[in-house]
Design an enzyme around this catalytic site. Structure first.
Site, PDB file in Angstrom:
ATOM      1  N   GLU A  54      10.842   2.475   3.697  1.00  0.00           N
ATOM      2  CA  GLU A  54      11.304   3.117   4.929  1.00  0.00           C
ATOM      3  C   GLU A  54      12.826   3.143   5.064  1.00  0.00           C
ATOM      4  O   GLU A  54      13.354   3.295   6.159  1.00  0.00           O
ATOM      5  CB  GLU A  54      10.670   2.444   6.160  1.00  0.00           C
ATOM      6  CG  GLU A  54       9.146   2.514   6.162  1.00  0.00           C
ATOM      7  CD  GLU A  54       8.519   1.869   7.387  1.00  0.00           C
ATOM      8  OE1 GLU A  54       8.820   2.321   8.507  1.00  0.00           O
ATOM      9  OE2 GLU A  54       7.737   0.918   7.217  1.00  0.00           O
ATOM     10  N   THR A  59      13.852  10.890   2.142  1.00  0.00           N
ATOM     11  CA  THR A  59      14.565  11.861   2.979  1.00  0.00           C
ATOM     12  C   THR A  59      15.806  12.366   2.253  1.00  0.00           C
ATOM     13  O   THR A  59      16.155  13.546   2.357  1.00  0.00           O
ATOM     14  CB  THR A  59      14.958  11.230   4.332  1.00  0.00           C
ATOM     15  OG1 THR A  59      13.800  10.621   4.919  1.00  0.00           O
ATOM     16  CG2 THR A  59      15.499  12.295   5.288  1.00  0.00           C
ATOM     17  N   ARG A 279       7.233  11.346   7.713  1.00  0.00           N
ATOM     18  CA  ARG A 279       7.220  10.400   6.599  1.00  0.00           C
ATOM     19  C   ARG A 279       5.850  10.349   5.950  1.00  0.00           C
ATOM     20  O   ARG A 279       4.835  10.140   6.613  1.00  0.00           O
ATOM     21  CB  ARG A 279       7.609   8.995   7.069  1.00  0.00           C
ATOM     22  CG  ARG A 279       7.585   7.976   5.941  1.00  0.00           C
ATOM     23  CD  ARG A 279       8.158   6.637   6.361  1.00  0.00           C
ATOM     24  NE  ARG A 279       8.135   5.704   5.252  1.00  0.00           N
ATOM     25  CZ  ARG A 279       7.129   4.852   5.015  1.00  0.00           C
ATOM     26  NH1 ARG A 279       6.093   4.812   5.840  1.00  0.00           N
ATOM     27  NH2 ARG A 279       7.160   4.042   3.979  1.00  0.00           N
ATOM     28  N   ASP A 301      12.282   9.051  -7.739  1.00  0.00           N
ATOM     29  CA  ASP A 301      12.128   8.404  -6.432  1.00  0.00           C
ATOM     30  C   ASP A 301      10.989   7.403  -6.531  1.00  0.00           C
ATOM     31  O   ASP A 301       9.851   7.772  -6.849  1.00  0.00           O
ATOM     32  CB  ASP A 301      11.839   9.462  -5.357  1.00  0.00           C
ATOM     33  CG  ASP A 301      11.665   8.854  -3.975  1.00  0.00           C
ATOM     34  OD1 ASP A 301      12.145   7.717  -3.757  1.00  0.00           O
ATOM     35  OD2 ASP A 301      11.051   9.510  -3.112  1.00  0.00           O
ATOM     36  N   GLN A 305       8.032  -0.243  -1.079  1.00  0.00           N
ATOM     37  CA  GLN A 305       7.380  -1.453  -0.596  1.00  0.00           C
ATOM     38  C   GLN A 305       7.061  -2.391  -1.747  1.00  0.00           C
ATOM     39  O   GLN A 305       6.979  -1.989  -2.910  1.00  0.00           O
ATOM     40  CB  GLN A 305       6.128  -1.085   0.203  1.00  0.00           C
ATOM     41  CG  GLN A 305       6.493  -0.428   1.523  1.00  0.00           C
ATOM     42  CD  GLN A 305       5.303   0.061   2.292  1.00  0.00           C
ATOM     43  OE1 GLN A 305       4.161  -0.116   1.880  1.00  0.00           O
ATOM     44  NE2 GLN A 305       5.551   0.709   3.421  1.00  0.00           N
TER      45      GLN A 305
END
Length: 454
Positions: A54, A59, A279, A301, A305
């Site tokens: 996150e 993005t 998201r 990418d 987590q």
């Protein structure tokens, strides 16, 4: 003349049949291909996007797609519309439930007020009855949905977490080759997520049988109206939202609520801003190719987590630059996968392990201090010193706060590699266009110089 032509033809045929000459030509052709391939590789840039979950890595990648590709496909726009709609409903439900846990009185808990009806709609609504799961992402979406909203999976997330920041990057590769599916949920757990909201015993005054009655009569329009009314008119909901750092809530929840009637339309196709705010959790490693000038960019990418990091090592080789994304606004929040761990502490340890790893000993790093817009809003109500007691700057000074965290990360570098720092808001297309153009130009120039082409 005819004899001369005949002699030349015979000589040509002999050359064609000469094994030595044929082998020489073949070797020359192979050598030429290898040179072309080598030249192409010199022009190729491999950019690795890393960071905790996150932080905004994906993005940043979305902004690169807008800048260097044709943006988003129709399928992506439809998919995000479904995912955001589901997240909006669950986000409002989470605020209702968390308000009770935090002891925040809600106007919608007063049965004599119209808001009580809207609360009931949100708690009764079965999210998966109101979306097209095939468009939302099929099993992948369902898996992510359960991971985000099931209490049973909250315990499972903690158990399956590596328990540490990194995956021991510098151990042998074999030690890091773990089953990439080990983090997936089984069918029984997916079924749990399909049943509806998860309410902790003692938290909700609403009986589960009440939540189920009449849910089939609830429409998207009912849900959108309920979210609008609760968000605009329930003071307790807003108070709970201001304390959302104390629990897990979608970072763009307020954007979802304010635009909920768009997402309520089952045929809605998301705008660029919607997708940038939305998201979908990255799992595994995604590879995206861009042509920027005469250079080819390969952007990797990686899911941020803990359960995803064991896969990172598979893309560590031949990297040109590492772009580490830090959500600087999350200094007062806990990890999604382990709510005992502060997100900023996690990012610090993760950056340390990567920056000083043998894999990247001579690889330049780019550090994005991301979500500065949220950071500016947050430090006025959530003092940095509360979470980082050694902070000596002013509690509401944005520049001092950013400089404090920047200095922490820069001090972790125990190598001679350069680290280039940019302060970013990944959802702001105009500012990101400027930053990404500067970053890509710098990477290309350094790559050409290192390749001896400049």
């Amino acid at each position: 003349m005819g004899c001369v032509a005949s002699t030349e033809s015979a000589s040509y045929n002999e050359d064609e049949q000469d094994p030595f000459l044929q082998s020489k030509k073949a070797n020359a052709a192979i050598e030429k291909r290898l040179q072309l391939e080598k030249q192409r590789e010199k022009n190729e840039v491999k950019l690795l996007l890393l960071g905790a979950g996150e932080s905004g890595k994906s993005t940043v990648l979305k902004q690169m797609k807008l800048l260097h590709q044709n943006g988003f496909t129709h399928q992506e726009r439809k998919q995000y519309a479904q995912v955001i709609w589901a997240d909006a409903i669950q986000s409002m439900r989470i605020l209702i439930i968390q308000a009770r846990k935090l002891g925040i009185p809600l106007d919608c808990d007063k049965p004599n007020l119209p808001l009580a009806t809207f609360k009931q709609i949100i708690l009764r609504a079965k999210v998966l009855d109101h979306i097209d799961t095939s468009v939302a992402g099929g099993n992948s979406f369902l898996n992510d949905y359960v991971l985000k909203y099931s209490e049973r999976s909250e315990t499972k997330r903690r158990i399956q977490s590596t328990g540490s920041t990194a995956a021991n990057w510098d151990l042998t590769t074999e030690n890091n080759k773990e089953n990439v599916n080990s983090g997936e949920l089984n069918i029984e757990e997916l079924s749990e997520g399909l049943k509806g909201p998860s309410i902790r015993p003692g938290v909700s005054a609403i009986n589960s049988s009440v939540l189920d009655r009449g849910s089939e009569n609830i429409t998207r329009e009912n849900i959108a109206e309920a979210i609008t009314e609760l968000w605009n008119n329930d003071i307790g909901i807003k108070q709970c939202f201001l304390r959302s750092n104390e629990f897990q809530l979608e970072g763009s929840a307020s954007y979802y609520f304010e635009n909920i009637h768009n997402f309520a339309n089952p045929n809605y196709s998301c705008s660029n801003d919607d997708i940038l705010k939305g998201r979908i959790k990255t799992t595994g490693i995604t590879e995206t190719n861009f042509n920027i000038g005469s250079s080819k960019f390969k952007v990797l990418d990686a899911g941020g987590q803990r359960s995803e990091r064991r896969k990172w090592i598979h893309c560590f080789q031949d990297i040109t630059t590492v772009l580490f994304v830090l959500a600087v606004s999350e200094y007062d929040q806990m990890l999604f996968e382990d709510e005992r761990v502060n997100r900023m502490h996690e990012a610090i340890m993760l950056f340390d392990s990567l920056c000083n790893s043998k894999w990247f000993i001579n690889i330049p790093f780019i550090l994005f201090l991301n979500k500065v817009d949220l950071f500016e809003q947050k430090i006025r109500i959530s003092p940095i010193k509360k979470y980082f007691p050694e902070y000596q700057g002013k509690s509401d000074d944005v520049s001092q706060g950013l400089k404090y965290f920047e200095d922490i990360f820069m001090s972790l570098n125990r190598t001679n590699k350069p680290i280039y720092v940019h302060r970013t808001c990944a959802t702001d297309t105009q500012s990101m266009k400027f930053v990404l153009t500067a970053v890509t130009d710098m990477i290309i120039q350094k790559n050409l110089k290192n390749s001896g082409l400049l």
